[in-house]
Design an enzyme around this catalytic site. Structure first.
Site, PDB file in Angstrom:
ATOM      1  CB  CYS A 116      13.802   9.453   7.156  1.00 19.57           C
ATOM      2  SG  CYS A 116      14.702   8.459   6.109  1.00 19.57           S
ATOM      3  CD  GLU A 155      14.006   1.308   8.957  1.00 17.95           C
ATOM      4  OE1 GLU A 155      14.764   2.280   9.178  1.00 17.95           O
ATOM      5  OE2 GLU A 155      14.498   0.264   8.816  1.00 17.95           O
ATOM      6  CD  GLU A 159      10.521  13.364  10.515  1.00 25.07           C
ATOM      7  OE1 GLU A 159       9.344  13.032  10.606  1.00 25.07           O
ATOM      8  OE2 GLU A 159      11.549  12.894   9.687  1.00 25.07           O
ATOM      9  CE  LYS A 182      -1.670   2.753   2.511  1.00 22.19           C
ATOM     10  NZ  LYS A 182      -1.663   4.185   1.754  1.00 22.19           N
TER      11      LYS A 182
HETATM   12  P1  NAD Z   1       2.795   8.510   7.298  1.00 19.97           P
HETATM   13  O1  NAD Z   1       3.056   7.828   8.680  1.00 19.97           O
HETATM   14  O2  NAD Z   1       1.919   9.548   7.422  1.00 19.97           O
HETATM   15  O3  NAD Z   1       2.279   7.508   6.317  1.00 19.97           O
HETATM   16  C1  NAD Z   1       3.173   6.444   5.659  1.00 19.97           C
HETATM   17  C2  NAD Z   1       2.320   5.401   5.111  1.00 19.97           C
HETATM   18  O4  NAD Z   1       1.251   4.939   6.119  1.00 19.97           O
HETATM   19  C3  NAD Z   1       1.325   6.036   4.005  1.00 19.97           C
HETATM   20  O5  NAD Z   1       1.311   4.858   3.057  1.00 19.97           O
HETATM   21  C4  NAD Z   1      -0.054   6.017   4.966  1.00 19.97           C
HETATM   22  O6  NAD Z   1      -1.132   6.000   4.114  1.00 19.97           O
HETATM   23  C5  NAD Z   1      -0.136   4.963   5.771  1.00 19.97           C
HETATM   24  N1  NAD Z   1      -0.671   5.086   6.966  1.00 19.97           N
HETATM   25  C6  NAD Z   1      -1.220   6.117   7.524  1.00 19.97           C
HETATM   26  N2  NAD Z   1      -2.046   5.805   8.672  1.00 19.97           N
HETATM   27  C7  NAD Z   1      -1.971   4.552   8.675  1.00 19.97           C
HETATM   28  C8  NAD Z   1      -2.617   3.625   9.601  1.00 19.97           C
HETATM   29  N3  NAD Z   1      -3.529   4.082  10.591  1.00 19.97           N
HETATM   30  N4  NAD Z   1      -2.557   2.201   9.384  1.00 19.97           N
HETATM   31  C9  NAD Z   1      -1.793   2.080   8.342  1.00 19.97           C
HETATM   32  N5  NAD Z   1      -1.048   2.536   7.363  1.00 19.97           N
HETATM   33  C10 NAD Z   1      -1.101   4.166   7.709  1.00 19.97           C
HETATM   34  O7  NAD Z   1       4.250   9.126   6.772  1.00 19.97           O
HETATM   35  P2  NAD Z   1       4.498  10.095   5.489  1.00 19.97           P
HETATM   36  O8  NAD Z   1       4.011  11.376   5.933  1.00 19.97           O
HETATM   37  O9  NAD Z   1       3.823   9.488   4.336  1.00 19.97           O
HETATM   38  O10 NAD Z   1       5.942  10.154   5.430  1.00 19.97           O
HETATM   39  C11 NAD Z   1       6.807  10.992   5.880  1.00 19.97           C
HETATM   40  C12 NAD Z   1       7.406  10.207   7.491  1.00 19.97           C
HETATM   41  O11 NAD Z   1       8.134   9.083   6.882  1.00 19.97           O
HETATM   42  C13 NAD Z   1       8.530  11.056   8.038  1.00 19.97           C
HETATM   43  O12 NAD Z   1       8.281  11.009   9.274  1.00 19.97           O
HETATM   44  C14 NAD Z   1       9.899  10.539   7.591  1.00 19.97           C
HETATM   45  O13 NAD Z   1      10.977  10.701   8.342  1.00 19.97           O
HETATM   46  C15 NAD Z   1       9.507   9.139   7.417  1.00 19.97           C
HETATM   47  N6  NAD Z   1      10.520   8.334   6.709  1.00 19.97           N
HETATM   48  C16 NAD Z   1      11.023   7.434   7.215  1.00 19.97           C
HETATM   49  C17 NAD Z   1      12.049   6.849   6.400  1.00 19.97           C
HETATM   50  C18 NAD Z   1      13.118   5.757   7.102  1.00 19.97           C
HETATM   51  O14 NAD Z   1      13.658   5.030   6.452  1.00 19.97           O
HETATM   52  N7  NAD Z   1      13.441   5.641   8.400  1.00 19.97           N
HETATM   53  C19 NAD Z   1      12.093   6.906   5.299  1.00 19.97           C
HETATM   54  C20 NAD Z   1      11.378   7.917   4.569  1.00 19.97           C
HETATM   55  C21 NAD Z   1      10.343   8.424   5.545  1.00 19.97           C
END
Ligand code: NAD
Length: 489
Positions: free
Chosen positions: A289, A255, A393, A180
């Protein structure tokens, strides 16, 4: 959008059991550089996830019994097909995400290709353990087997790059998957689905369900037939996923976010350090990130650093992401842009100084991009460590620069946040970089460089930045179940 407008829109479909299937409702996805609706994404829920999990379950017995080398050939073929269409993928990623075409061409899509090649190769080289107990006439050995249907959930910042970083090891190990992607950046995942059959990926091995986190994402997390979830995204979402998956005791790889420090000692080679730290702060609009957002500079070089750093940051050109000379594209959404701008306002209200960027310099945009979600690279100084700008962040083109005096002090301040993903250390003193690296609470420490990755080695964060690691061995261990077998002879 008007009818005429919506006709021209790209409409994505879920990919389930090797077929594209329409959905009963859709979500609008925007082009961040224009503010226009770019495509319509299925608003999947329980029903679609159920169908995808069933397809993945049905495909598992055949796929998991293929040899690693058979699977490896298929992964390599898929890598070739994506590479063949690299330009189309890069254009789509840039339009969907707001990132510059240059970044998509040189980082996102090449890395997606590399992810498949890397795991196609690494899957051939794992060895399991064996021990002997001569006194007992016994040998022990371990076996590793794929787990089943893997649920893969990825964010919007590096869409295809991060999704393939999960799909590749999952299927290389013999699992089948339901992925997803983020509802804000689904296009390249959908494009990849079009290549699966040609690559030889059997129907049901890779299923992609599009939609929101709360609907499609949670349905996947709560599905009893999905024993493992690999998630990349925010810490807040990870908490929710942990709660929702707890009743099923699922295996989780998380992650998450970062608040990454750069520590710059007075013997650092500033000619290397400054351009790299500008890049580590502002690459991909600061939406990585691993981006630096707290820069600690030793007092003796603080003012010189600041002057040169701001001058270098001002060289970064913000504008139309499809122009190859542009360095900073658009942020992902209107809401996110507001959130990032608010951090700058809060810092100002607290008495910090904004040295360049937001609110200080003019932002000139081409006529077609006036409604896009743009922001200039912004450098803030004189921020207190307790400020939300130094603790939370921001995930945008904003970085804070502060001074420090001693090694002891800077380690404590660098560690003084809830996150622990990545850090950079700049110094010519080898002893010092080893010493500091050892004490930093950070899953990754780069010294005198940034973002140089060997995919063989573990990637991931500590503290609120995650649980688990990804990499050749780590992903293999996550995506397989180990068994210890004892033979008495
Ligand atoms: P997010 O947590 O809002 O969403 C990530 C994914 O999770 C999306 O596909 C979203 O639809 C899904 N999601 C949201 N709520 C959910 C739920 N309740 N149940 C299941 N899935 C759900 O994050 P974002 O805003 O898309 O991405 C940015 C974040 O990701 C930042 O905090 C960034 O640091 C982090 N990030 C971490 C890494 C790493 O490798 N550590 C890499 C890239 C991004």
């Amino acid at each position: 959008p008007t009818m005429a407008h919506s006709k021209a829109l790209l409409v994505l479909e879920n990919f389930i059991g090797g077929k594209f299937v329409p959905c009963s409702s859709y979500i609008d996805s925007y082009n961040p550089s224009t503010g226009d609706v770019y495509c319509r994404v299925p608003d999947s829920g329980k029903e679609e996830v159920e169908a995808a999990v069933k397809a993945a379950k049905d495909a598992f017995p055949v796929w998991s019994s293929k040899s690693p080398s058979e699977r490896s050939q298929i992964l390599n073929k898929l890598a070739d097909l994506i590479e063949h269409d690299l330009e189309a993928f890069a254009q789509a990623e840039s339009k969907d995400q707001g990132k510059t075409i240059t970044f998509a061409r040189t980082v996102d899509i090449p890395r997606a290709v590399h992810n498949f090649r890397f795991f196609a190769s690494s899957i051939l080289h794992h060895v399991t353990e064996c021990t002997e107990m001569p006194a007992m006439d016994c040998v022990h050995y371990t076996l590793r087997a794929p787990v089943g249907v893997a649920g893969l959930i990825s964010p919007w910042n590096l869409p295809l790059y991060l999704l393939t970083w999960k799909i590749a090891p999952a299927i290389a190990c013999g699992n089948t998957v339901v992925a997803k992607p983020s509802e804000m950046t689904s296009v390249t995942a959908w494009m990849m689905c079009k290549l699966l059959e040609k690559a030889g990926v059997p129907p049901g091995v890779v299923n992609v369900v599009f939609g929101t986190g709360t609907k499609a994402g949670e349905a996947l997390v709560c599905h009893p037939d999905v024993p493992l979830i690999s998630f990349t995204g925010s810490t807040l979402t990870a908490q929710r996923i942990t709660e929702k998956s707890a009743p099923h005791c699922k295996r989780l790889s998380l992650e998450l976010g970062g608040k990454n420090p750069a520590i710059i000692f007075d013997d650092a080679d500033l000619s290397q350090c400054i351009p790299t730290t500008v890049r580590s702060s502002f690459a991909n609009q600061g939406e990585i990130c691993l981006c630096t957002s707290r820069i600690f500079v030793q007092r003796g070089i603080y003012s010189e650093f600041l002057k040169r750093f701001v001058a270098e940051a001002k060289k970064w050109k913000t504008g139309n992401p499809s122009d190859p000379t542009i360095d900073v594209g658009a942020l992902i959404s209107k809401e996110h842009l507001e959130k990032v701008r608010n951090y700058v306002k809060k810092a100002q209200a607290e008495g910090a100084r904004v040295l360049c960027g937001e609110g200080v310099d003019p932002l000139a945009l081409p006529p077609g991009n006036q409604k896009g979600y743009f922001m200039l690279p912004t450098v803030i100084a004189e921020v207190k460590d307790e400020s939300c700008c130094m603790q939370e962040e921001i995930f945008g083109p904003v970085t804070c620069v502060v001074a420090f005096d001693t090694e002891e002090e800077v380690i404590e301040r660098a560690n003084g946040v809830k996150y622990g993903l990545a850090a950079t250390v700049w110094s010519a003193n080898v002893r010092r970089v080893h010493r500091v690296a050892r004490r930093l609470q950070s899953g990754l420490v780069w010294t005198n460089c940034w973002l140089v990755r060997d995919l063989n080695l573990p990637f991931g964060g500590m503290k609120a930045s995650g649980i688990g690691r990804e990499g050749a061995k780590d992903s293999y261990e996550f995506f397989t179940e180990v068994k210890t077998i004892t033979i008495k002879h």
